[in-house]
Write a protein that holds these residues in place. Structure first.
Motif, PDB file in Angstrom:
ATOM      1  N   GLY A   1      -3.328  13.250   7.454  1.00 39.11           N
ATOM      2  CA  GLY A   1      -1.995  12.695   7.316  1.00 39.11           C
ATOM      3  C   GLY A   1      -1.769  11.804   6.115  1.00 39.11           C
ATOM      4  N   LEU A   2      -2.778  11.099   5.662  1.00 36.11           N
ATOM      5  CA  LEU A   2      -2.581  10.207   4.521  1.00 36.11           C
ATOM      6  C   LEU A   2      -2.259  11.015   3.265  1.00 36.11           C
TER       7      LEU A   2
ATOM      8  N   THR B   1     -12.273  17.388   4.417  1.00 31.99           N
ATOM      9  CA  THR B   1     -11.893  16.304   3.526  1.00 31.99           C
ATOM     10  C   THR B   1     -10.493  16.569   2.980  1.00 31.99           C
ATOM     11  N   HIS B   2      -9.688  15.525   2.988  1.00 28.56           N
ATOM     12  CA  HIS B   2      -8.334  15.606   2.441  1.00 28.56           C
ATOM     13  C   HIS B   2      -8.292  14.833   1.134  1.00 28.56           C
ATOM     14  N   ARG B   3      -7.782  15.460   0.108  1.00 32.59           N
ATOM     15  CA  ARG B   3      -7.604  14.805  -1.190  1.00 32.59           C
ATOM     16  C   ARG B   3      -6.261  14.083  -1.174  1.00 32.59           C
ATOM     17  N   LEU B   4      -6.252  12.820  -1.566  1.00 36.08           N
ATOM     18  CA  LEU B   4      -5.028  12.030  -1.596  1.00 36.08           C
ATOM     19  C   LEU B   4      -4.446  12.001  -3.005  1.00 36.08           C
ATOM     20  N   ARG B   5      -3.176  11.676  -3.085  1.00 32.99           N
ATOM     21  CA  ARG B   5      -2.492  11.569  -4.376  1.00 32.99           C
ATOM     22  C   ARG B   5      -3.085  10.393  -5.157  1.00 32.99           C
ATOM     23  N   SER B   6      -3.273  10.586  -6.430  1.00 30.29           N
ATOM     24  CA  SER B   6      -3.781   9.542  -7.302  1.00 30.29           C
ATOM     25  C   SER B   6      -2.652   8.572  -7.627  1.00 30.29           C
ATOM     26  N   VAL B   7      -2.864   7.300  -7.353  1.00 26.73           N
ATOM     27  CA  VAL B   7      -1.857   6.272  -7.623  1.00 26.73           C
ATOM     28  C   VAL B   7      -2.467   5.168  -8.471  1.00 26.73           C
ATOM     29  N   GLY B   8      -1.627   4.419  -9.155  1.00 24.97           N
ATOM     30  CA  GLY B   8      -2.074   3.310  -9.980  1.00 24.97           C
ATOM     31  C   GLY B   8      -1.927   1.981  -9.259  1.00 24.97           C
ATOM     32  N   LEU B   9      -2.300   0.922  -9.939  1.00 27.18           N
ATOM     33  CA  LEU B   9      -2.255  -0.418  -9.345  1.00 27.18           C
ATOM     34  C   LEU B   9      -0.846  -0.834  -8.917  1.00 27.18           C
ATOM     35  N   GLU B  10       0.165  -0.324  -9.593  1.00 28.95           N
ATOM     36  CA  GLU B  10       1.542  -0.683  -9.239  1.00 28.95           C
ATOM     37  C   GLU B  10       1.892  -0.243  -7.819  1.00 28.95           C
TER      38      GLU B  10
ATOM     39  N   PHE C   1      -2.234  -3.460   1.949  1.00 31.03           N
ATOM     40  CA  PHE C   1      -2.600  -2.121   2.420  1.00 31.03           C
ATOM     41  C   PHE C   1      -1.369  -1.263   2.138  1.00 31.03           C
ATOM     42  N   ALA C   2      -1.422  -0.474   1.053  1.00 39.21           N
ATOM     43  CA  ALA C   2      -0.262   0.283   0.577  1.00 39.21           C
ATOM     44  C   ALA C   2      -0.508   1.766   0.803  1.00 39.21           C
ATOM     45  N   LEU C   3       0.385   2.410   1.564  1.00 41.89           N
ATOM     46  CA  LEU C   3       0.113   3.804   1.901  1.00 41.89           C
ATOM     47  C   LEU C   3       1.363   4.652   1.944  1.00 41.89           C
ATOM     48  N   ASP C   4       1.115   5.958   1.930  1.00 43.81           N
ATOM     49  CA  ASP C   4       2.152   6.940   2.139  1.00 43.81           C
ATOM     50  C   ASP C   4       1.591   8.025   3.042  1.00 43.81           C
ATOM     51  N   GLY C   5       2.469   8.579   3.829  1.00 41.51           N
ATOM     52  CA  GLY C   5       2.133   9.662   4.737  1.00 41.51           C
ATOM     53  C   GLY C   5       3.418  10.110   5.400  1.00 41.51           C
ATOM     54  N   PRO C   6       3.349  11.105   6.247  1.00 42.35           N
ATOM     55  CA  PRO C   6       4.559  11.554   6.930  1.00 42.35           C
ATOM     56  C   PRO C   6       5.097  10.449   7.853  1.00 42.35           C
ATOM     57  N   PRO C   7       6.378  10.537   8.227  1.00 40.71           N
ATOM     58  CA  PRO C   7       6.986   9.486   9.064  1.00 40.71           C
ATOM     59  C   PRO C   7       6.177   9.098  10.306  1.00 40.71           C
TER      60      PRO C   7
ATOM     61  N   ALA D   1       0.555  -0.984  -5.159  1.00 45.54           N
ATOM     62  CA  ALA D   1       0.482  -2.127  -4.232  1.00 45.54           C
ATOM     63  C   ALA D   1       1.859  -2.750  -4.020  1.00 45.54           C
ATOM     64  N   GLU D   2       2.773  -2.543  -4.976  1.00 45.71           N
ATOM     65  CA  GLU D   2       4.131  -3.092  -4.867  1.00 45.71           C
ATOM     66  C   GLU D   2       5.183  -2.033  -4.582  1.00 45.71           C
ATOM     67  N   THR D   3       4.856  -0.746  -4.802  1.00 42.45           N
ATOM     68  CA  THR D   3       5.885   0.297  -4.712  1.00 42.45           C
ATOM     69  C   THR D   3       5.669   1.315  -3.597  1.00 42.45           C
ATOM     70  N   ALA D   4       4.595   1.215  -2.855  1.00 47.37           N
ATOM     71  CA  ALA D   4       4.289   2.199  -1.809  1.00 47.37           C
ATOM     72  C   ALA D   4       5.394   2.245  -0.754  1.00 47.37           C
ATOM     73  N   PRO D   5       5.595   3.408  -0.146  1.00 52.39           N
ATOM     74  CA  PRO D   5       6.594   3.510   0.922  1.00 52.39           C
ATOM     75  C   PRO D   5       6.332   2.548   2.087  1.00 52.39           C
ATOM     76  N   LEU D   6       5.070   2.255   2.346  1.00 56.18           N
ATOM     77  CA  LEU D   6       4.726   1.287   3.387  1.00 56.18           C
ATOM     78  C   LEU D   6       3.669   0.341   2.847  1.00 56.18           C
ATOM     79  N   ARG D   7       3.974  -0.942   2.957  1.00 64.90           N
ATOM     80  CA  ARG D   7       3.044  -1.989   2.503  1.00 64.90           C
ATOM     81  C   ARG D   7       2.837  -2.962   3.645  1.00 64.90           C
TER      82      ARG D   7
END
Length: 156
Positions: free
Chosen positions: A96-97, A2-11, A119-125, A13-19
């Motif tokens: 990766g996520l 299991t991989h733990r992901l970074r905790s993010v807020g509702l914002e 669908f707002a996400l971050d991960g390696p390139p 959805a507008e600020t993720a590196p990839l949306r």
């Protein structure tokens, strides 16, 4: 594993590196669409990629299994009747996520509902590149899910 992901807020959805943002129309009213979104256990009936779903923590969390074996442990971030349903992925077996938030917003539209999915996400390139390539498939999956949900709601 299991991989733990970074905790993010509702914002996020507008600020993720990839949306990835998609829109579809449902004939059902926003209240009915929201009720289906908030019914975690019902997701496998209308979202074909979801093989199992259950609410956790008194409805404040979810455990989701996708076809193919991907698992998510999620926190419900927003449950605004007839307006918005959003959840953050906290843990997954998908490598990766780094962060992932999904947001469904609902707006009245011609007697039905305009459904907007982010669908707002971050991960390696390489992961972000793969997600961009998957955009058409994610969009198809989303539109199919909304159509299936709409038929289910029409059938009562």
């Amino acid at each position: 594993m299991t991989h733990r992901l970074r905790s993010v807020g509702l914002e996020y959805a507008e600020t993720a590196p990839l949306r990835l943002v998609f829109v579809a129309e449902a004939q059902a009213p926003p209240g009915a669409v929201f009720t289906a979104l908030a019914d975690t256990e019902g997701w496998p009936r209308w979202f074909r990629q979801v093989s199992a779903a259950r609410a956790t923590d008194g409805g404040e969390g979810r455990e989701i299994r996708l076809r193919g074996g991907v698992r998510f442990r999620e926190t419900v971030m927003a449950a605004e009747p007839a307006k918005r349903y959003a959840y953050r992925i906290d843990e997954t077996n998908a490598p990766g996520l780094r962060a992932l938030l999904e947001e469904w917003t609902l707006a009245p539209s011609g007697g039905g509902t305009m459904v907007r999915y982010v669908f707002a996400l971050d991960g390696p390139p390489p992961l972000r590149f793969a997600a961009r390539l998957a955009r058409p498939g994610v969009g198809r999956t989303f539109r199919e899910a909304v159509r299936t949900l709409d038929r289910l709601l029409a059938d009562g």
